[in-house]
Design an enzyme around this catalytic site. Sequence first.
Site, mmCIF file in Angstrom:
data_model
loop_
_atom_site.group_PDB
_atom_site.id
_atom_site.type_symbol
_atom_site.label_atom_id
_atom_site.label_comp_id
_atom_site.label_asym_id
_atom_site.label_seq_id
_atom_site.Cartn_x
_atom_site.Cartn_y
_atom_site.Cartn_z
ATOM 1 C CG ASP A 140 34.574 14.407 53.809
ATOM 2 O OD1 ASP A 140 34.077 15.294 54.508
ATOM 3 O OD2 ASP A 140 34.575 13.198 54.135
ATOM 4 C CB ALA A 168 36.233 16.796 56.293
ATOM 5 C CG ASP A 169 33.525 18.179 51.866
ATOM 6 O OD1 ASP A 169 34.423 19.015 51.701
ATOM 7 O OD2 ASP A 169 33.433 17.146 51.200
ATOM 8 C CG LEU A 170 28.368 17.710 55.609
ATOM 9 C CD1 LEU A 170 27.546 16.589 56.225
ATOM 10 C CD2 LEU A 170 27.516 18.513 54.636
ATOM 11 N N GLY A 173 31.868 23.767 55.994
ATOM 12 C CA GLY A 173 30.864 24.673 55.458
ATOM 13 C C GLY A 173 30.215 25.507 56.544
#
Length: 392
Positions: A140, A168-170, A173
């Site tokens: 991330d 970045a991850d959220l 997703g």
Amino acid sequence: MTGPLAGITVLDFSRVLAAPLATQILAELGATVIKVERPGTGDETRGFEPRLPHGESAYFFAFNRGKRSVTLDLKDPRGQEVARRLAARADVVVENFLPGTLDRLGLGYDRLSRENPELVYVSATGFGQTGPDRTRKGYDTVFQALSGVMAMTGEPGGPPSKTGVPVADLTSGLWVVIAVLAGLAGRRGRHLDVSMMDVQLSLHALNAARLFALGEDPVRTGTEHPGRVPSAAFQAGDGEWLHISGSDQHWVPLCEVLGLDALAADPLLRTNSGRVEHRARVMKALRGAIAQHDRDALVKELRAADVPAGAVRSVREALADPHAVARGVVGEFDHPTEGPFPALRTPLRETAGEPTATGVPPLLGADTGEVLAELAGLTADEIEGLRAAGVV
């Protein structure tokens, strides 16, 4: 679990955060999500902090609710064959291995789509399926750095900073969810490519607009908005912080609450463009006036004057807010070993219905036998043989 995606089966080969968040959302919207994990250890986040009294991970709990866990050694040809049998019965496959990894295991889109032509196959990777960086690994904060997000986060003149949440991850997703829904809506099989780097670059829509229009590379501005004044966090007289973000129609009411009559009467400041041009003078006056008030009382006055403002809260304060409580933002599940545990609900609901049900994170491999019998068509003896060989 019922919901708009009831009847959809998702085979989930993903792990850690971005794609598991996506499959959790799909599960809590009613899809049957089968999470394939490594025998013995499972998703690596099962060992991440914070750990709970009976050894489970609250990190894992945050992104794996409502799924069924199957352990399967994908490096073993027997495990690969079982996975193919599961994929033949699935509507969706989600994976986040480096490009080419599942192809080498006989689990890539080309192979799986031969037996299931309508399969929606979503690959969520750091840099996508094409390009010179396609096999590059990242996390991330690396994506925040490479994408320019980190460079413009922080106070002016200070060092770059990561965001307060793994953005970045959220956000990636969420794009995996969009990809799945787009694939299902298209009513035909397809391979969809979600790149975490692409997603981060797409977040620069307004920054890119300034770059393309003015040739201006955005810099760190703290809580201030580069194109709107006022829009920033201010410290009140009691040491607490509030954030104000207003447009032209809010300018005079803001000045009236703060007793800034001279600013309200200044024709140069009636429009946002003028306030941006005179940013230093405006911000100095606002900071001085706001420092004469206690935060909560001032926020109440500003809201009464229809000026957009809010207290800068801690996470604990935000989740305990009466509005969040009334909306049922925090739910709870009853875990088989850890017992009752709070969870943030998936934030989508029908206006006439109750909040989305909160799923339970699965114990490692808890559903292996049942799923392999139901969907892969294996007999009890075949399952026991695979278990004895360490394949499941």
